[in-house]
Design a protein around this motif. Structure first.
Motif, PDB file in Angstrom:
ATOM      1  N   ALA A 172       0.838  -1.200   0.000  1.00  0.00           N
ATOM      2  CA  ALA A 172       0.000   0.000   0.000  1.00  0.00           C
ATOM      3  C   ALA A 172       0.872   1.249   0.000  1.00  0.00           C
ATOM      4  O   ALA A 172       1.879   1.317   0.711  1.00  0.00           O
ATOM      5  N   MET A 173       0.473   2.228  -0.822  1.00  0.00           N
ATOM      6  CA  MET A 173       1.235   3.493  -0.920  1.00  0.00           C
ATOM      7  C   MET A 173       0.347   4.660  -0.542  1.00  0.00           C
ATOM      8  O   MET A 173      -0.871   4.623  -0.725  1.00  0.00           O
ATOM      9  N   GLU A 174       1.015   5.731  -0.089  1.00  0.00           N
ATOM     10  CA  GLU A 174       0.308   6.986   0.263  1.00  0.00           C
ATOM     11  C   GLU A 174      -0.073   7.737  -1.008  1.00  0.00           C
ATOM     12  O   GLU A 174       0.583   8.699  -1.395  1.00  0.00           O
ATOM     13  N   THR A 175      -1.116   7.276  -1.673  1.00  0.00           N
ATOM     14  CA  THR A 175      -1.580   7.916  -2.914  1.00  0.00           C
ATOM     15  C   THR A 175      -3.109   7.880  -2.931  1.00  0.00           C
ATOM     16  O   THR A 175      -3.745   7.313  -2.031  1.00  0.00           O
ATOM     17  N   ALA A 176      -3.677   8.429  -4.015  1.00  0.00           N
ATOM     18  CA  ALA A 176      -5.135   8.387  -4.168  1.00  0.00           C
ATOM     19  C   ALA A 176      -5.636   6.948  -4.155  1.00  0.00           C
ATOM     20  O   ALA A 176      -6.667   6.634  -3.547  1.00  0.00           O
ATOM     21  N   MET A 177      -4.869   6.052  -4.796  1.00  0.00           N
ATOM     22  CA  MET A 177      -5.315   4.661  -4.810  1.00  0.00           C
ATOM     23  C   MET A 177      -5.235   4.035  -3.419  1.00  0.00           C
ATOM     24  O   MET A 177      -6.084   3.215  -3.038  1.00  0.00           O
ATOM     25  N   GLY A 178      -4.213   4.402  -2.655  1.00  0.00           N
ATOM     26  CA  GLY A 178      -4.111   3.914  -1.279  1.00  0.00           C
ATOM     27  C   GLY A 178      -5.318   4.351  -0.464  1.00  0.00           C
ATOM     28  O   GLY A 178      -5.892   3.567   0.311  1.00  0.00           O
ATOM     29  N   GLN A 179      -5.738   5.607  -0.650  1.00  0.00           N
ATOM     30  CA  GLN A 179      -6.915   6.114   0.062  1.00  0.00           C
ATOM     31  C   GLN A 179      -8.169   5.328  -0.332  1.00  0.00           C
ATOM     32  O   GLN A 179      -8.995   4.969   0.510  1.00  0.00           O
ATOM     33  N   GLU A 180      -8.275   5.046  -1.631  1.00  0.00           N
ATOM     34  CA  GLU A 180      -9.438   4.276  -2.112  1.00  0.00           C
ATOM     35  C   GLU A 180      -9.466   2.892  -1.457  1.00  0.00           C
ATOM     36  O   GLU A 180     -10.523   2.400  -1.047  1.00  0.00           O
ATOM     37  N   ALA A 181      -8.288   2.269  -1.328  1.00  0.00           N
ATOM     38  CA  ALA A 181      -8.222   0.943  -0.686  1.00  0.00           C
ATOM     39  C   ALA A 181      -8.604   1.044   0.791  1.00  0.00           C
ATOM     40  O   ALA A 181      -9.350   0.193   1.299  1.00  0.00           O
ATOM     41  N   ALA A 182      -8.109   2.092   1.454  1.00  0.00           N
ATOM     42  CA  ALA A 182      -8.437   2.259   2.885  1.00  0.00           C
ATOM     43  C   ALA A 182      -9.944   2.410   3.061  1.00  0.00           C
ATOM     44  O   ALA A 182     -10.536   1.831   3.990  1.00  0.00           O
ATOM     45  N   GLU A 183     -10.580   3.161   2.162  1.00  0.00           N
ATOM     46  CA  GLU A 183     -12.038   3.354   2.241  1.00  0.00           C
ATOM     47  C   GLU A 183     -12.777   2.056   1.911  1.00  0.00           C
ATOM     48  O   GLU A 183     -13.846   1.782   2.447  1.00  0.00           O
ATOM     49  N   GLY A 184     -12.193   1.252   1.026  1.00  0.00           N
ATOM     50  CA  GLY A 184     -12.823  -0.015   0.677  1.00  0.00           C
ATOM     51  C   GLY A 184     -12.731  -1.033   1.802  1.00  0.00           C
ATOM     52  O   GLY A 184     -13.670  -1.785   2.050  1.00  0.00           O
ATOM     53  N   ILE A 185     -11.578  -1.025   2.504  1.00  0.00           N
ATOM     54  CA  ILE A 185     -11.395  -1.989   3.601  1.00  0.00           C
ATOM     55  C   ILE A 185     -12.333  -1.645   4.760  1.00  0.00           C
ATOM     56  O   ILE A 185     -12.929  -2.526   5.368  1.00  0.00           O
ATOM     57  N   ASP A 186     -12.451  -0.360   5.085  1.00  0.00           N
ATOM     58  CA  ASP A 186     -13.381   0.047   6.150  1.00  0.00           C
ATOM     59  C   ASP A 186     -14.107   1.331   5.735  1.00  0.00           C
ATOM     60  O   ASP A 186     -13.649   2.437   6.023  1.00  0.00           O
ATOM     61  N   PRO A 187     -15.243   1.185   5.050  1.00  0.00           N
ATOM     62  CA  PRO A 187     -15.973   2.369   4.562  1.00  0.00           C
ATOM     63  C   PRO A 187     -16.393   3.292   5.704  1.00  0.00           C
ATOM     64  O   PRO A 187     -16.519   4.500   5.499  1.00  0.00           O
ATOM     65  N   ASP A 188     -16.583   2.757   6.907  1.00  0.00           N
ATOM     66  CA  ASP A 188     -17.030   3.604   8.024  1.00  0.00           C
ATOM     67  C   ASP A 188     -15.888   4.443   8.571  1.00  0.00           C
ATOM     68  O   ASP A 188     -16.108   5.569   9.037  1.00  0.00           O
ATOM     69  N   ASP A 189     -14.676   3.908   8.537  1.00  0.00           N
ATOM     70  CA  ASP A 189     -13.535   4.637   9.094  1.00  0.00           C
ATOM     71  C   ASP A 189     -12.252   4.267   8.327  1.00  0.00           C
ATOM     72  O   ASP A 189     -11.560   3.302   8.688  1.00  0.00           O
ATOM     73  N   PRO A 190     -11.937   5.023   7.266  1.00  0.00           N
ATOM     74  CA  PRO A 190     -10.745   4.700   6.463  1.00  0.00           C
ATOM     75  C   PRO A 190      -9.450   4.680   7.279  1.00  0.00           C
ATOM     76  O   PRO A 190      -8.485   4.021   6.879  1.00  0.00           O
ATOM     77  N   ARG A 191      -9.451   5.357   8.445  1.00  0.00           N
ATOM     78  CA  ARG A 191      -8.230   5.297   9.276  1.00  0.00           C
ATOM     79  C   ARG A 191      -7.953   3.862   9.711  1.00  0.00           C
ATOM     80  O   ARG A 191      -6.801   3.451   9.826  1.00  0.00           O
ATOM     81  N   ILE A 192      -9.030   3.103   9.939  1.00  0.00           N
ATOM     82  CA  ILE A 192      -8.849   1.688  10.296  1.00  0.00           C
ATOM     83  C   ILE A 192      -8.305   0.931   9.088  1.00  0.00           C
ATOM     84  O   ILE A 192      -7.421   0.077   9.209  1.00  0.00           O
ATOM     85  N   GLY A 193      -8.808   1.280   7.886  1.00  0.00           N
ATOM     86  CA  GLY A 193      -8.283   0.665   6.666  1.00  0.00           C
ATOM     87  C   GLY A 193      -6.791   0.928   6.512  1.00  0.00           C
ATOM     88  O   GLY A 193      -6.003   0.018   6.206  1.00  0.00           O
ATOM     89  N   TRP A 194      -6.385   2.185   6.731  1.00  0.00           N
ATOM     90  CA  TRP A 194      -4.951   2.513   6.651  1.00  0.00           C
ATOM     91  C   TRP A 194      -4.166   1.710   7.691  1.00  0.00           C
ATOM     92  O   TRP A 194      -3.084   1.173   7.396  1.00  0.00           O
ATOM     93  N   GLN A 195      -4.705   1.609   8.928  1.00  0.00           N
ATOM     94  CA  GLN A 195      -3.964   0.912   9.981  1.00  0.00           C
ATOM     95  C   GLN A 195      -3.779  -0.559   9.631  1.00  0.00           C
ATOM     96  O   GLN A 195      -2.709  -1.137   9.871  1.00  0.00           O
ATOM     97  N   ILE A 196      -4.803  -1.159   9.009  1.00  0.00           N
ATOM     98  CA  ILE A 196      -4.677  -2.565   8.597  1.00  0.00           C
ATOM     99  C   ILE A 196      -3.549  -2.704   7.573  1.00  0.00           C
ATOM    100  O   ILE A 196      -2.734  -3.632   7.636  1.00  0.00           O
ATOM    101  N   MET A 197      -3.455  -1.728   6.651  1.00  0.00           N
ATOM    102  CA  MET A 197      -2.382  -1.797   5.637  1.00  0.00           C
ATOM    103  C   MET A 197      -1.024  -1.523   6.285  1.00  0.00           C
ATOM    104  O   MET A 197      -0.032  -2.183   5.958  1.00  0.00           O
ATOM    105  N   ILE A 198      -0.971  -0.578   7.212  1.00  0.00           N
ATOM    106  CA  ILE A 198       0.283  -0.276   7.915  1.00  0.00           C
ATOM    107  C   ILE A 198       0.783  -1.510   8.667  1.00  0.00           C
ATOM    108  O   ILE A 198       1.989  -1.817   8.656  1.00  0.00           O
ATOM    109  N   ASP A 199      -0.136  -2.232   9.283  1.00  0.00           N
ATOM    110  CA  ASP A 199       0.247  -3.385  10.103  1.00  0.00           C
ATOM    111  C   ASP A 199       0.859  -4.523   9.274  1.00  0.00           C
ATOM    112  O   ASP A 199       1.457  -5.450   9.837  1.00  0.00           O
TER     113      ASP A 199
END
Ligand SMILES: NC(=O)c1ccc[n+]([C@@H]2O[C@H](COP(=O)([O-])OP(=O)(O)OC[C@H]3O[C@@H](n4cnc5c(N)ncnc54)[C@H](O)[C@@H]3O)[C@@H](O)[C@H]2O)c1
Length: 241
Positions: A172-199
């Protein structure tokens, strides 16, 4: 990631034709590279359309007198974050078209120019999902696995023409596509999506687009001639698991 790659090539004095189907990003890029020691030109095109690819290749050859390499980067995300049985066939077709067909065409129409020049370098862009898988990413995973296969095939077929072909595979990269993935993983809270990718990474962060671009630029310009057919991860050790 594409604009990061062009900025790095421009700093190295490498002339580039940058291609995207959206004009606004290309305009920002031209402003970024103004004053660099290279000639950077841009054109809009759908990189998955054979006619468009032939046109942009012809533009680059006409302007620069030939080609030494290509870095195929453009891509789209999965769009639908569902299990395979629920994903629309149209989604599969479009993801395969933009991610896999674009790399196919981006090699096919460039290769004759590299061969004519006595060799060159191809770098394609995969993903961690080009050689692993993740739930709800089936179409994207299929498209990126296809890019690995065709890159390896070209490395074998054109090695005798001094053409190297490699594939960079970011997590996962810090780009528009990364944001889209974070929103897809957790539509309610993309921060959780980012954390899953960070982990997923050993170093506790996602990839910076500049890091993946830098590996691609190294493969294009600096890698020894014997480096070909390689799947090169840029993923904070995610693929070491
Ligand atoms: N961001 C991530 O988390 C991630 C992870 C792994 C791999 N990748 C891959 O890295 C590459 C770059 O991704 P990014 O994160 O910079 O994405 P991004 O969405 O930020 O940028 C992609 C660019 O491609 C362009 N594009 C899309 N379809 C096109 C088409 N048909 N013709 C022309 N241009 C088109 C878009 O306009 C955009 O400028 C892609 O191949 C992507 O699959 C990204």
């Amino acid at each position: 990631m594409g604009s990061a790659a062009v900025r790095q090539l421009a700093e190295r004095g490498v002339n580039v034709l940058a291609v995207d189907w959206k004009q606004d990003g290309l305009e920002r890029l031209l402003a970024d590279v103004a004053g660099s020691p290279a000639e950077i030109i841009t054109t809009t095109a759908d990189v998955a359309d054979a006619g468009h690819v032939q046109d942009y290749v012809a533009q680059a050859v006409a302007r620069f007198g030939g080609l030494d390499g290509v870095f195929n980067i453009a891509g789209i995300g999965t769009g639908e974050f569902k299990r395979l049985g629920e994903v629309q066939n149209e989604t599969f077709d479009e993801v395969m078209r933009v991610n896999a067909r674009s790399a196919w065409l981006g090699m096919k129409y460039v290769l004759p120019h590299l061969v004519a020049r006595g060799g060159g370098a191809i770098v394609n862009t995969g993903s961690h999902l080009a050689w692993h898988a993740a739930p709800t990413f089936s179409a994207y995973t299929a498209s990126k696995h296809a890019v690995v296969g065709m890159t390896k095939a070209v490395a074998l077929e054109y090695g005798s023409d001094n053409v190297r072909a490699n594939i960079v595979c970011p997590s996962a990269m810090e780009t528009a596509m990364g944001q889209e993935a974070a929103e897809g993983i957790d539509p309610d809270d993309p921060r959780i999506g980012w954390q899953i990718m960070i982990d997923q990474s050993a170093n506790g962060r996602v990839a910076r687009p500049e890091e993946t671009a830098a590996v691609g630029v190294w493969l294009l310009l600096d890698a020894p001639e014997h480096v070909s057919g390689v799947v090169f991860p840029v993923d904070g050790a995610q693929s070491a698991k």
